[in-house]
Design an enzyme around this catalytic site. Structure first.
Site, PDB file in Angstrom:
ATOM      1  N   ARG A 212      14.212  -8.957   3.472  1.00 22.23           N
ATOM      2  CA  ARG A 212      14.690  -8.244   4.661  1.00 22.23           C
ATOM      3  C   ARG A 212      14.079  -8.810   5.958  1.00 22.23           C
ATOM      4  NH1 ARG A 212      12.005  -2.635   5.090  1.00 22.23           N
ATOM      5  NH2 ARG A 212      10.315  -4.023   5.787  1.00 22.23           N
ATOM      6  N   PHE A 285       6.849  10.470  -4.852  1.00 21.85           N
ATOM      7  CA  PHE A 285       6.058   9.488  -4.094  1.00 21.85           C
ATOM      8  C   PHE A 285       6.400   8.066  -4.536  1.00 21.85           C
ATOM      9  CE2 PHE A 285       2.494   7.616  -1.978  1.00 21.85           C
ATOM     10  CZ  PHE A 285       1.899   6.743  -2.861  1.00 21.85           C
TER      11      PHE A 285
HETATM   12  C1  IN0 Z   1       2.876   1.483  -1.003  1.00 21.26           C
HETATM   13  C2  IN0 Z   1       4.260   1.620  -1.604  1.00 21.26           C
HETATM   14  C3  IN0 Z   1       4.265   2.336  -2.943  1.00 21.26           C
HETATM   15  C4  IN0 Z   1       4.587   3.669  -3.031  1.00 21.26           C
HETATM   16  C5  IN0 Z   1       4.626   4.303  -4.289  1.00 21.26           C
HETATM   17  C6  IN0 Z   1       4.378   3.612  -5.463  1.00 21.26           C
HETATM   18  C7  IN0 Z   1       4.060   2.237  -5.382  1.00 21.26           C
HETATM   19  C8  IN0 Z   1       3.817   1.507  -6.566  1.00 21.26           C
HETATM   20  C9  IN0 Z   1       3.516   0.164  -6.480  1.00 21.26           C
HETATM   21  C10 IN0 Z   1       3.429  -0.479  -5.253  1.00 21.26           C
HETATM   22  C11 IN0 Z   1       3.663   0.205  -4.080  1.00 21.26           C
HETATM   23  C12 IN0 Z   1       3.982   1.570  -4.114  1.00 21.26           C
HETATM   24  O1  IN0 Z   1       5.205   2.251  -0.751  1.00 21.26           O
HETATM   25  C13 IN0 Z   1       5.137   1.871   0.610  1.00 21.26           C
HETATM   26  C14 IN0 Z   1       6.396   2.424   1.286  1.00 21.26           C
HETATM   27  C15 IN0 Z   1       6.282   2.221   2.798  1.00 21.26           C
HETATM   28  O2  IN0 Z   1       5.234   2.089   3.362  1.00 21.26           O
HETATM   29  N1  IN0 Z   1       7.453   2.174   3.413  1.00 21.26           N
HETATM   30  C16 IN0 Z   1       7.479   1.986   4.839  1.00 21.26           C
HETATM   31  C17 IN0 Z   1       8.829   1.431   5.202  1.00 21.26           C
HETATM   32  C18 IN0 Z   1       8.811  -0.001   5.159  1.00 21.26           C
HETATM   33  O3  IN0 Z   1       9.920  -0.457   5.298  1.00 21.26           O
HETATM   34  O4  IN0 Z   1       7.736  -0.609   5.093  1.00 21.26           O
HETATM   35  C19 IN0 Z   1       7.407   3.270   5.578  1.00 21.26           C
HETATM   36  O5  IN0 Z   1       6.885   3.202   6.655  1.00 21.26           O
HETATM   37  O6  IN0 Z   1       7.947   4.224   5.049  1.00 21.26           O
HETATM   38  C20 IN0 Z   1       5.021   0.372   0.790  1.00 21.26           C
HETATM   39  O7  IN0 Z   1       5.982  -0.288   1.198  1.00 21.26           O
HETATM   40  N2  IN0 Z   1       3.798  -0.200   0.521  1.00 21.26           N
HETATM   41  C21 IN0 Z   1       2.694   0.534   0.030  1.00 21.26           C
HETATM   42  C22 IN0 Z   1       1.419   0.340   0.580  1.00 21.26           C
HETATM   43  C23 IN0 Z   1       0.366   1.112   0.137  1.00 21.26           C
HETATM   44  C24 IN0 Z   1       0.567   2.090  -0.855  1.00 21.26           C
HETATM   45 CL1  IN0 Z   1      -0.745   3.064  -1.378  1.00 21.26          CL
HETATM   46  C25 IN0 Z   1       1.824   2.285  -1.412  1.00 21.26           C
HETATM   47  C26 IN0 Z   1       3.578  -1.594   0.951  1.00 21.26           C
HETATM   48  C27 IN0 Z   1       3.705  -2.641  -0.187  1.00 21.26           C
HETATM   49  C28 IN0 Z   1       3.399  -3.986   0.427  1.00 21.26           C
HETATM   50  C29 IN0 Z   1       5.103  -2.643  -0.751  1.00 21.26           C
HETATM   51  C30 IN0 Z   1       2.732  -2.346  -1.298  1.00 21.26           C
END
Ligand code: IN0
Length: 386
Positions: A212, A285
């Site tokens: 993206r 979540f």
């Molecule tokens: C995340 C992940 C996340 C959530 C739930 C289960 C997971 C299991 C494995 C790996 C990651 C998991 O979710 C977030 C979602 C997020 O931040 N979305 C952004 C939108 C966006 O477009 O970025 C938002 O602002 O809503 C995620 O993308 N990551 C993340 C980071 C830390 C944690 Cl604890 C959980 C980032 C990444 C790089 C994909 C791991």
């Protein structure tokens, strides 16, 4: 204005959007009084839009642990991304970061906007971290150590092969999956998931973001960010940045479709991971970002706009996903629907058409074999229509 136009085009977005707005108001009211926790939760709301809401609905202990884990990872990410930090300063910080989270005196100024505030007041995150249960602290430190070392390795290493690509995504997202599975287990509500499934959960999200954000990353100043593996793009162009030029549009879309097809490989593992979760709040979540990802991939597939700007799911659809994701049936329906949006876009002259079709059909078969979707219902229901 854009969003008003979007609501007029999709009137059934309105109610979920209103609910989302109320929920975020509500969440802001629940910010804890202690200054360090107040800082952490207000920072969480600033750095992640919808995600903070999804974290908010977790049980207290786990919510605090996930909040700190998220902010520690964002801080590590801020150091990795700051191109003004010389490599010989950046690498030692990435490798030692797991020790710094214990040290309230430690301070390193970098990043911009809210991420600079996160770094300048990181002592609040350390104070909160030191209040977490030992099980949570150990999980967060272990993952921070392995991710810091992995990021350090790729500071001077290009993503050449598809194995490099999977290895880089493992360090920055797969390990997040392993860490969250450890936190869920430490909270006593879930069994410890197999690392391979936890890794796939992270890789599917990270690869979707990398696809993206192609244009944003390649145009990054002062130094472009290149995560697409040479083993894939070199089949279509001589330089990764060539994909953004008008005259390479056909090759660019073929390369994009190749990248999307590669990301679809992780879906079945993700469905297995989510179907094993027992706790409703943990399930939502995990499921909401996954549905956002398959929706974003369906939007990006065969879409030249990826090379013209950032393709994002409209806010109304995000609100719908957050509002409608409550059990595995909702997840299977969503993955089935978005696969159904991607499938007709597969044009038989695309070099990967056969592979893409077989992966999409494997996803739809996994959704049907779940037995919770019956043929007739799927035909008529358009859980998600673009
Ligand atoms: C995340 C992940 C996340 C959530 C739930 C289960 C997971 C299991 C494995 C790996 C990651 C998991 O979710 C977030 C979602 C997020 O931040 N979305 C952004 C939108 C966006 O477009 O970025 C938002 O602002 O809503 C995620 O993308 N990551 C993340 C980071 C830390 C944690 Cl604890 C959980 C980032 C990444 C790089 C994909 C791991």
């Amino acid at each position: 204005m854009g969003s008003l136009a979007a609501v007029l085009r999709h009137p059934d977005d309105l109610y979920p959007l209103l609910k989302l707005k109320m929920a975020s108001r509500q969440a802001e009211k629940q910010i804890p009084p202690e200054p360090h926790w107040a800082f952490c939760y207000s920072m969480l709301h600033k750095v992640s839009r919808s995600f903070a809401l999804v974290i908010q609905q977790l049980g207290t202990d786990l919510r605090n642990a996930v909040c700190i884990f998220y902010l520690v990872l964002r801080a590590l990410d801020t150091v990795e991304d700051d191109t003004s930090i010389p490599t010989d300063v950046k690498v030692p910080i990435l490798i030692a970061f797991h020790r710094h989270v214990y040290d309230r005196e430690w301070h390193f100024s970098c990043g911009t906007k809210e991420y600079k505030v996160l770094m300048d007041q990181f002592h609040h995150v350390s104070t909160a971290f030191l209040e977490l249960g030992k099980g949570y602290q150990d999980a967060i430190e272990d993952i921070t150590k392995r991710m810091g070392a992995g990021m350090a390795k790729f500071i001077c290493k290009e993503v050449e092969s598809i194995d490099d690509y999977d290895e880089y995504c493992y360090y920055v997202a797969g390990l997040v999956g392993l860490g969250l599975s450890k936190l869920f287990y430490a909270s006593g509500t879930e069994d410890l998931a197999p690392d391979s499934l936890s890794n796939s959960m992270g890789l599917f999200l990270q690869k979707t973001n990398i696809i993206r954000d192609y244009l944003e990353d390649i145009n990054e100043i002062p130094k472009c960010r290149m995560f697409w593996p040479r083993e894939i793009w070199s089949k279509y162009v001589n330089k990764l940045e060539d994909l953004k030029y008008e005259e390479n549009s056909d090759k660019a879309v073929q390369c994009l479709n190749d990248m999307v097809t590669n990301a679809l490989m992780h879906v079945e593992d993700c469905l297995k991971y989510m179907s094993a979760l027992r706790d409703h709040a943990i399930f939502r979540f995990c499921a909401i970002p996954q549905i956002m990802a398959i929706g974003t991939l369906a939007l990006c597939y065969n879409n030249i706009e990826v090379f013209r700007g950032v393709v994002k799911m409209r806010r109304g659809l995000t609100a719908k996903v957050i509002d409608r994701t409550n059990n595995m049936t909702d997840v299977y329906l969503a993955f089935y629907d978005f696969s159904n949006i991607l499938k007709p876009k597969i044009n038989k002259n695309d070099p990967n058409a056969t592979k893409t079709l077989s992966r999409v059909e494997a996803i739809q078969k996994a959704c049907m074999d779940s037995g919770v979707l019956n043929k007739r219902f799927v035909k008529v229901s358009k859980f998600y229509k673009q």
